[in-house]
Design a protein around this motif. Structure first.
Motif, PDB file in Angstrom:
ATOM      1  N   ASP A 254     -10.466   4.699   0.407  1.00 33.96           N
ATOM      2  CA  ASP A 254      -9.842   4.608  -1.138  1.00 33.96           C
ATOM      3  C   ASP A 254     -10.718   3.732  -1.893  1.00 33.96           C
ATOM      4  OD1 ASP A 254      -8.099   3.846  -3.161  1.00 33.96           O
ATOM      5  OD2 ASP A 254      -6.441   3.314  -1.876  1.00 33.96           O
TER       6      ASP A 254
ATOM      7  N   ALA B  12      -9.329   3.753   5.084  1.00 24.97           N
ATOM      8  CA  ALA B  12      -8.457   4.239   3.864  1.00 24.97           C
ATOM      9  C   ALA B  12      -9.091   5.308   3.156  1.00 24.97           C
ATOM     10  CB  ALA B  12      -8.216   3.107   3.255  1.00 24.97           C
TER      11      ALA B  12
ATOM     12  N   TYR C 116       0.879  -1.105   0.069  1.00 28.12           N
ATOM     13  CA  TYR C 116      -0.082  -0.005  -0.071  1.00 28.12           C
ATOM     14  C   TYR C 116       0.997   1.156   0.035  1.00 28.12           C
ATOM     15  CZ  TYR C 116      -4.335   2.761   0.861  1.00 28.12           C
ATOM     16  OH  TYR C 116      -5.549   3.693   0.542  1.00 28.12           O
TER      17      TYR C 116
ATOM     18  N   ASN D 123     -12.051   0.421   4.045  1.00 24.16           N
ATOM     19  CA  ASN D 123     -12.347   1.805   3.519  1.00 24.16           C
ATOM     20  C   ASN D 123     -12.920   2.947   4.769  1.00 24.16           C
ATOM     21  OD1 ASN D 123     -11.399   2.152   0.841  1.00 24.16           O
ATOM     22  ND2 ASN D 123     -12.288   0.264   0.620  1.00 24.16           N
TER      23      ASN D 123
END
Length: 111
Positions: free
Chosen positions: A85, A83, A40, A80
């Protein structure tokens, strides 16, 4: 940590027949946590995601899921929350899992 483009995570460890166990969630979570730490792009976020996915609260929630698809969806939603993302997802692909199982079986029969 390297700067690879992060690819969607694939739930590859689940070889199930409509049955999911806590061990499945643990195995998949460990695998995904390692992938996050190694790949990541945002290191701080990767650390937080790996901590989350290894936590007992997360594993308990995962173990309550009814299918491989539910586990993938649960993991994506939980990851998420930290994140945020849209490129980060956990995907269950039964065809890919079958191919991996065959490859593992072939490796194990060699020994």
């Amino acid at each position: 940590m390297n700067n690879k483009v992060f690819k969607p995570l694939i739930v590859s460890s689940l070889v199930l027949c409509n049955y999911v166990s806590a061990a499945d969630c643990y195995d998949v979570s460990q695998n995904i946590a390692k992938q996050l730490e190694d790949n990541y792009v945002i290191e701080n976020t990767a650390t937080r995601l790996a901590q989350l996915i290894r936590s007992q609260v997360f594993l308990s929630g995962c173990a309550r899921q009814k299918s491989s698809e539910d586990i993938a969806e649960f993991m994506t939603l939980e990851l998420n929350k930290i994140a945020n993302d849209k490129h980060l997802s956990v995907v269950y692909d039964p065809n890919w899992v079958s191919e991996l199982k065959e490859a593992q079986d072939k490796r194990h029969t060699k020994y």
